[in-house]
Design an enzyme around this catalytic site. Structure first.
Site, PDB file in Angstrom:
ATOM      1  N   GLU A   1       0.867  -1.169   0.000  1.00 39.82           N
ATOM      2  CA  GLU A   1       0.000   0.000   0.000  1.00 39.82           C
ATOM      3  C   GLU A   1       0.907   1.223   0.000  1.00 39.82           C
ATOM      4  OE1 GLU A   1      -3.105   1.609   3.035  1.00 39.82           O
ATOM      5  OE2 GLU A   1      -3.393  -0.551   2.867  1.00 39.82           O
TER       6      GLU A   1
ATOM      7  N   ASP B   1      -5.872  10.748   8.965  1.00 45.37           N
ATOM      8  CA  ASP B   1      -4.600  10.195   9.419  1.00 45.37           C
ATOM      9  C   ASP B   1      -4.086  10.892  10.662  1.00 45.37           C
ATOM     10  OD1 ASP B   1      -3.668   8.081   7.498  1.00 45.37           O
ATOM     11  OD2 ASP B   1      -4.101   9.687   6.072  1.00 45.37           O
TER      12      ASP B   1
END
Lengths: 412, 281
Positions: free
Chosen positions: B53, B64
């Site tokens: 990823e 995030d």
């Protein structure tokens, strides 16, 4: 003869006031561009909004709070010397600066706090730029005995020290956001991160008509009291609707609150005034509708300011409350459908209007509202004395005196 | 339902066949140094990664935590762009034609590039799947359509807050695998409750035949092992990124990958062996 009955409910037959659609879109704009973790919380919030917006007891309590705690209705004020200065249409202020805590922001926080309580949430969080929304959130949290955390960009904390202290006096915890541009957009990111983490017990009091659905509609609905009152007051005072509305636009909540009840009145022109900072030709401004393009930020598709790689740009405005790279999706839709017009006013023009309004009317506008004053003067000068320009005086300027003094090299 | 299969489907099929648990490390493209990214990707594969990823750096990574925020900011400061991300994937593909690569990012850079152009370039570079964090299934009609034209899977997140009704609606739209977010919060948050995972993943499996990967908050081999007991694959993100943050040289970065990812791999293999033993018994 214009039909001027006060409209409180939204007619579903009307394509404009009926927006957003069921999926939270205003035409191509809006929507719900957030991490999956927040989707259910947004669905719950939407369900609560739909339920309580038609709930007589909830609305009665809201009206009572607006009357006795906020001080509504706010007056409509004819600015005679500013009108004379402009030499055209009458300039009329909707005095949101006289509300408790000094700005229109309290209309929304009173409403959302009641919603939070109805949903059983004990903790509220908020983002703030100029600090007005943070103060308004801390104020309602204090009154309802809720824990309150306010996220504020580190740079904004510096330029809005008085509001930071006010929030602390009200018992809120102010968290300095050091990431990114260290202004409003970063505070919003951080508030979203808090909400994702504490979604079970926390209500996010978003301060503007931006963000994922249902916030743009929810915040608009709580601010629409401004436009409903202004519409009625203008008819009472002048026997007609105003020819033009003027309001500053950062995220766009005060403008949306004023505009919304007039959307179907095709003869009423609407001007949203963005922060042109040091000029729209450069990069130091915050005028996403005038100079931006369509993208996705903070949960909705809207106009925004980014670079060619799609990275969100750092913006500039003398006014912290307008210093934001996005804008509410309903404004994006009003722009593209040509129902409203969006214009830019520079830092210098806003400061000039700040002084002019203070000296000529004895009303010190917030630097945000000073942008609207600058455009209203320009607009009125092109119109005739029988016409009315109605401006949303969205906040008072006490919070900005240090900024103004600094800019002019004065130490206080 | 998606009508194509690509490296992601083939890889998960192979994992299932061998009773092996998938390991999906995340790194931010261009972090800690854009020049190291391709070698880091190869080192991840050499030490046991099954899928990769790769994060597209973005200025406003709303979902995030601080580790990935900082990694994105550092990558952007060093001039990372979407073009360079595609170039890194293409360079990786020159030496590795099998390992699936998933790009993880946010909507605005994708839209700015243009959905069609983005998809063509991604597919051309050798990307297999997209995880657009702020594009839930509800908003994904257009992205899914265009990605599918280029045989790219759009991967969706399922969160602990996601209702069964939502999983039901999402399942037919999902491609590649389901990414279960193991906790409420942003990437890199602390606590992981492995015990609560089994029922949540069971609920997904009742509604979808796709493999289930679990991520957010997994940092130790023991946690990875516990998660792998119920999931098909484990995603390791912030913990790896924060270790890479310490690397001063490319050699140091490769050593970190070897040791850390190697350790997670060994833990997953213990779990895989147990699964295989159970299957034999």
């Amino acid at each position: 003869m214009v039909e001027v009955a006060e409209k409180r409910t939204v007619s579903s037959a009307d394509p404009r006031q009926a927006l957003p659609d069921a999926s939270g879109h205003f035409g191509a704009f809006g929507g719900r561009f957030v991490s999956e973790t927040l989707m259910v919380a947004l669905e719950e919030l939407e369900a609560a909004w739909r339920k309580y917006r038609d709930d007589a007891d909830f609305q009665a309590e809201l009206d009572s709070d607006l009357a006795h705690f906020v001080g509504r209705p706010s007056p409509l004020y004819l600015a005679e010397r500013l009108t004379a200065h402009a030499g055209g249409a009458k300039i009329v202020f909707k005095r949101e600066d006289l509300n408790h805590t000094g700005a229109h922001k309290i209309n929304n926080t009173v409403g959302q706090a009641l919603l939070a309580r109805a949903m059983g949430k004990k903790r509220v969080i908020a983002e703030t730029g100029a600090g007005q929304h943070g103060v308004a959130s801390a104020t309602v949290a204090a009154r309802l005995g809720m824990q309150c955390v306010v996220y504020m960009g580190a740079d904004d904390i510096k330029r809005q020290a008085i509001n930071v202290f006010r929030m602390k006096l009200l018992g809120a915890e102010v968290i300095s956001v050091e990431s990114g541009a260290r202004t409003l957009k970063d505070a919003l990111n951080e508030a979203m991160r808090d909400w994702v983490t504490n979604v079970d017990d926390t209500f996010y009091i978003l301060g503007t008509v931006a963000g994922p659905h249902p916030y743009p509609a929810l915040v608009r609905d709580f601010n629409a009291v401004v436009g409903r009152e202004a519409r009625r007051q203008c008819v009472e005072e002048y026997g007609k609707l105003p020819e033009a509305l003027v309001a500053c636009v950062g995220g766009g909540s005060n403008a949306m609150g004023l505009f919304y009840p007039f959307i179907d009145d095709e003869d009423v022109a609407m001007y949203g005034v963005e922060a042109a900072g040091r000029g729209l030709s450069g990069l130091e401004h915050a005028a996403s509708l005038c100079a931006g393009r369509v993208g996705v930020l903070h949960g909705s598709r809207t106009y925004l300011l980014d670079d060619d790689a799609g990275q969100i740009r750092h913006t500039h405005s003398v006014s912290a409350g307008l210093d934001y790279p996005g804008v509410g999706p309903e404004h994006a839709w009003l722009k593209d459908s040509l129902r409203a017009r969006y214009v830019g006013v520079t830092d210098d023009e806003a400061l000039e209007a700040f002084h002019l309004c203070t000296r000529k009317e004895g009303i010190m506008p917030a630097l945000e509202s000073a942008h609207a004053v600058a455009w209203a003067i320009k607009q009125a000068s092109r119109m005739t004395p029988d016409q009315v320009v109605l401006l949303n005086m969205s906040g008072r300027g006490d919070k900005d005196i240090h900024t103004v003094a600094d800019l002019e090299g004065i130490s206080i | 339902m998606t009508r194509f299969s690509n490296r992601i489907d083939r890889r998960f099929a192979a994992l299932a066949e061998h009773g092996r648990k998938g390991l999906i490390p995340y790194v931010t493209a261009g972090h800690p140094d854009p020049a190291w990214t391709v070698e880091i990707m190869h080192a991840l594969v050499a030490n046991g990664a099954d899928l990769l990823e790769l994060g597209i750096p973005f200025s406003d990574v709303m979902a995030d935590g601080p580790v990935i925020q900082n990694a994105c900011a550092a990558a952007l400061e060093q001039g990372m762009t979407l073009e360079k991300v595609f170039a890194q994937v293409a360079e990786f593909r020159a030496r590795d034609s099998d390992t699936p690569v998933i790009l993880m990012g946010y909507m605005n850079p994708v839209e700015r590039c243009g959905l069609e152009t983005f998809s063509r370039r991604a597919a051309g570079a050798g990307v297999d799947g997209l995880l657009i964090v702020d594009c839930p299934a509800d908003e994904a009609v257009e992205t899914r359509r265009v990605f599918a034209e280029h045989e790219l899977h759009q991967i969706f997140l399922v969160a602990p807050t996601t209702t069964e009704a939502r999983v039901e609606r999402m399942a037919p739209l999902a491609g590649g695998f389901i990414y279960y977010v193991s906790l409420k919060g942003v990437t890199g948050s602390a606590a992981l409750d492995a015990g609560a995972l089994a029922p949540a993943i069971g609920s997904i499996r009742d509604r979808s035949d796709l493999p289930v990967a679990v991520g957010f908050g997994i940092s130790t081999p023991a946690q990875a092992e516990a998660v792998a007991a119920v999931a098909d694959a484990v995603v390791i993100g912030s913990a790896l990124v924060s270790q890479l943050d310490q690397a001063e040289t490319e050699t140091a970065a490769i050593e970190i990958v070897t040791e850390y990812i190697g350790g997670i791999r060994a833990a997953l293999d213990r779990c895989g062996d147990a699964v295989a033993a159970e299957a034999r018994a």
